[in-house]
Design an enzyme around this catalytic site. Structure first.
Site, PDB file in Angstrom:
ATOM      1  CE  LYS A   7      -3.650  -2.304   2.723  1.00  0.00           C
ATOM      2  NZ  LYS A   7      -4.524  -1.898   4.244  1.00  0.00           N
ATOM      3  N   GLY A  35      -8.003   2.841  -1.719  1.00  0.00           N
ATOM      4  CA  GLY A  35      -7.724   1.814  -2.726  1.00  0.00           C
ATOM      5  C   GLY A  35      -6.330   1.784  -3.475  1.00  0.00           C
ATOM      6  CG  HIS A  94     -15.309  -0.724   4.702  1.00  0.00           C
ATOM      7  ND1 HIS A  94     -14.158  -0.540   3.518  1.00  0.00           N
ATOM      8  CD2 HIS A  94     -15.711  -0.561   5.078  1.00  0.00           C
ATOM      9  CE1 HIS A  94     -14.552   1.173   4.436  1.00  0.00           C
ATOM     10  NE2 HIS A  94     -15.360   1.080   5.361  1.00  0.00           N
ATOM     11  CE  LYS A 111     -16.832   3.166   1.574  1.00  0.00           C
ATOM     12  NZ  LYS A 111     -16.064   4.281   2.150  1.00  0.00           N
ATOM     13  CD  GLU A 164      -7.384   4.506   4.213  1.00  0.00           C
ATOM     14  OE1 GLU A 164      -8.411   5.482   3.359  1.00  0.00           O
ATOM     15  OE2 GLU A 164      -6.857   3.809   3.653  1.00  0.00           O
ATOM     16  NE  ARG A 187     -13.995  11.486   2.606  1.00  0.00           N
ATOM     17  CZ  ARG A 187     -13.249  10.739   2.865  1.00  0.00           C
ATOM     18  NH1 ARG A 187     -12.400  10.683   2.461  1.00  0.00           N
ATOM     19  NH2 ARG A 187     -13.334   9.185   2.438  1.00  0.00           N
TER      20      ARG A 187
HETATM   21  C1  MV4 Z   1      -6.289  -4.331   2.995  1.00  0.00           C
HETATM   22  C2  MV4 Z   1      -7.867  -5.745   2.527  1.00  0.00           C
HETATM   23  C3  MV4 Z   1      -6.699  -6.683   3.077  1.00  0.00           C
HETATM   24  N1  MV4 Z   1      -5.449  -7.065   3.327  1.00  0.00           N
HETATM   25  N2  MV4 Z   1      -5.148  -4.537   4.009  1.00  0.00           N
HETATM   26  C4  MV4 Z   1      -9.108  -1.283   0.604  1.00  0.00           C
HETATM   27  C5  MV4 Z   1      -8.990   0.047   0.859  1.00  0.00           C
HETATM   28  C6  MV4 Z   1      -7.636   0.654   1.700  1.00  0.00           C
HETATM   29  N3  MV4 Z   1      -8.679   1.278   3.094  1.00  0.00           N
HETATM   30  C7  MV4 Z   1      -7.868  -0.626   1.909  1.00  0.00           C
HETATM   31  N4  MV4 Z   1      -8.133  -1.638   1.748  1.00  0.00           N
HETATM   32  C8  MV4 Z   1      -7.366  -3.194   2.023  1.00  0.00           C
HETATM   33  N5  MV4 Z   1      -7.203  -3.250   2.798  1.00  0.00           N
HETATM   34  C9  MV4 Z   1      -5.306  -6.124   4.113  1.00  0.00           C
HETATM   35  N6  MV4 Z   1      -3.731  -5.768   4.769  1.00  0.00           N
HETATM   36  C10 MV4 Z   1      -8.363  -5.660   0.998  1.00  0.00           C
HETATM   37  C11 MV4 Z   1      -8.728  -3.906   1.390  1.00  0.00           C
HETATM   38  C12 MV4 Z   1      -9.590  -4.092   0.327  1.00  0.00           C
HETATM   39  C13 MV4 Z   1     -10.723  -3.141   0.439  1.00  0.00           C
HETATM   40  C14 MV4 Z   1     -11.252  -3.145   1.577  1.00  0.00           C
HETATM   41  C15 MV4 Z   1     -12.463  -2.148   2.274  1.00  0.00           C
HETATM   42  C16 MV4 Z   1     -13.687  -2.093   1.059  1.00  0.00           C
HETATM   43  C17 MV4 Z   1     -13.192  -3.314  -0.141  1.00  0.00           C
HETATM   44  C18 MV4 Z   1     -11.768  -3.316  -1.035  1.00  0.00           C
HETATM   45  C19 MV4 Z   1     -11.403  -3.707  -1.166  1.00  0.00           C
HETATM   46  C20 MV4 Z   1     -10.166  -4.634  -2.030  1.00  0.00           C
HETATM   47  C21 MV4 Z   1      -9.253  -4.649  -0.998  1.00  0.00           C
END
Ligand code: MV4
Length: 447
Positions: free
Chosen positions: A158, A165, A208, A237, A288, A292
């Site tokens: 990341k 994302g 999420h 979303k 995170e 806002r």
């Molecule tokens: C992740 C994850 C799996 N494992 N971190 C996507 C948005 C960003 N804020 C963080 N995200 C993700 N982090 C780990 N260690 C999967 C995602 C992710 C995801 C997270 C929330 C909603 C939709 C998503 C779609 C793909 C990947």
């Protein structure tokens, strides 16, 4: 309290903020690009200032133009909405230097949470659960390999800056790591001007879940429960709901405590959102914090009865928030209706809206800047409307949403309404059997 607020935004959120200002007796200034001259936020604000051509970088993202508009109209505060300058620490700083209140957290809070490695470091100190990964920032393959040797595969790369994302990369085997690091670095540099990154173990098929929090200038921090935003497509979303159908009361308390700790790590003031991933075993991890107001805030307003924008304005004006634990009642669901062609890879579908019927009835809220005769321009996001329902239970909320979507008529352009209708009839959605890959997985099956 403020006398006049300038809204540095457009579309439904500008209108949303104007509505609360009117109810609070605060005068409003709209800013608009030439593409938005016939928009409702321009019509309903007390004053409006044209700040440039359609291109966002020359209008809604132009700090000098927005500050100038605030100065000539004598606005004493600026509300940034979401997107555009909402999480720009430099903008918040310039507002302060110009004696204009930025309705949001301090520049320092924005930068600390905006830098995801710094945010993770703060969470570690506060004891907020984190996904296993490296500490601090990584810069090259050699460093990445050492982390991978320790945590194993699959993992996720990341970018340190950014969020939501963008620029993330999943790596399932060692042989793909070097290439993935190079791609991730160049994408992060192009998108955020910062090629540093961090690595986490991949949480497979997560949900999420995010918590709405509010903090005032007196150190009080409270939460308004959670939103489940698992139904997404390419990090956009589609559906949000509150409460989350996967939480027990016990888990909700634990996650709310963690969310409040996250906010306390920077003595947070203003409204904000703490995002978590929840895995199959219902273990949760900090992702995170968004500093806002979010697009999906109305589902929280529905179950809590709190006007979150009003609280945000009151906090910025130095007023106290109510410390009493908020009762959350019923079940709320929101659909984001976009001008997109679901049969054509969600390609955006701008153009003239020739007919428009906004739904109504018991337990329904529609936030939109659109009307019959409105032209959806291609310059900004494709959000047409947010449809929010409130009912006693999740089942009733789903039934109500199906009723409401049937009443929603938009002609002249393509919309995502047919997709929403389909999802609310699907067994897996109704039975709460889904994860963040749900939409993408359906598409694979359908093609
Ligand atoms: C992740 C994850 C799996 N494992 N971190 C996507 C948005 C960003 N804020 C963080 N995200 C993700 N982090 C780990 N260690 C999967 C995602 C992710 C995801 C997270 C929330 C909603 C939709 C998503 C779609 C793909 C990947």
């Amino acid at each position: 309290m403020f006398n006049k607020i300038l809204i540095a935004n457009r579309g439904e959120v500008a209108l949303r903020i104007i509505r609360t200002c009117k109810e609070m007796g605060i005068k409003t200034v709209a800013v608009y690009s030439t593409a938005d001259k016939d928009s409702l936020h321009v019509r309903f604000a007390d004053e409006a200032v044209c700040i440039g051509p359609p291109s966002a970088s020359l209008s809604y993202l132009s700090i000098p133009k927005i500050i100038a508009a605030a100065e000539i109209t004598d606005a004493d505060a600026i509300h940034p909405g979401y997107g555009f300058l909402a999480e720009n620490a430099e903008f918040a700083e310039i507002c302060a230097d110009s004696n204009i209140v930025f309705i949001g957290p301090t520049p320092e809070m924005i930068s600390k949470m905006g830098d995801k490695s710094t945010a993770k470091e703060l969470m570690k100190q506060m004891g907020v659960p984190l996904v296993e990964g490296n500490e601090g920032k990584l810069f090259d393959y050699e460093e990445a390999r050492k982390v991978a040797d320790k945590i194993g595969f699959p993992l996720i790369i990341k970018p340190s800056s950014g969020g939501g994302g963008k620029g993330m990369r999943i790596v399932r085997e060692h042989d793909h790591l070097e290439k993935a690091v190079e791609i991730a670095k160049s994408e992060a540099l192009a998108a955020f001007g910062d090629e540093s990154f961090y690595i986490e173990k991949l949480i497979e098929n997560p949900r999420h879940v995010e918590f709405q929090i509010m903090g005032d200038k007196f150190g009080t921090i409270v939460h308004l429960g959670e939103r489940d935003c698992t139904i997404q497509r390419r990090h956009q979303k589609l559906i949000e709901e509150s409460p989350s159908p996967i939480l027990t009361e016990e888990l909700r308390e634990k996650m709310a405590d963690a969310a409040i700790k996250a906010a306390q790590s920077v003595n947070y003031e203003s409204v904000g959102t703490v995002e978590f991933l929840v895995d199959k075993n219902l273990d949760f991890y900090f992702m995170e914090m968004n500093t806002r107001i979010q697009v999906e805030h109305p589902v929280t307003e529905a179950v809590s009865g709190v006007d979150i924008v009003k609280e945000q304005i009151r906090i910025a004006a130095g007023e106290r928030i109510n410390k009493k634990k908020q009762k959350l009642i019923g079940h709320s669901i929101e659909c984001r209706i976009n001008a997109e062609d679901i049969d054509n890879n969600f390609q955006s579908s701008p153009g003239l809206i020739t007919a428009f019927n906004s739904p109504g009835g018991n337990g329904v809220r529609v936030d939109t800047h659109c009307f019959a005769g409105f032209n959806m321009t291609p310059y900004y996001d494709s959000l047409i409307a947010k449809v929010i329902v409130l009912a006693n239970t999740r089942e009733e909320a789903i039934t109500r949403m199906l009723r409401v979507l049937d009443e929603f008529i938009v002609e002249g352009i393509k919309t995502t309404i047919p997709l929403h209708k389909k999802i609310f009839r699907e067994k897996k959605f109704i039975e709460n059997d889904y994860d963040t890959n749900y939409i993408e997985k359906r598409e694979e099956i359908e093609v």
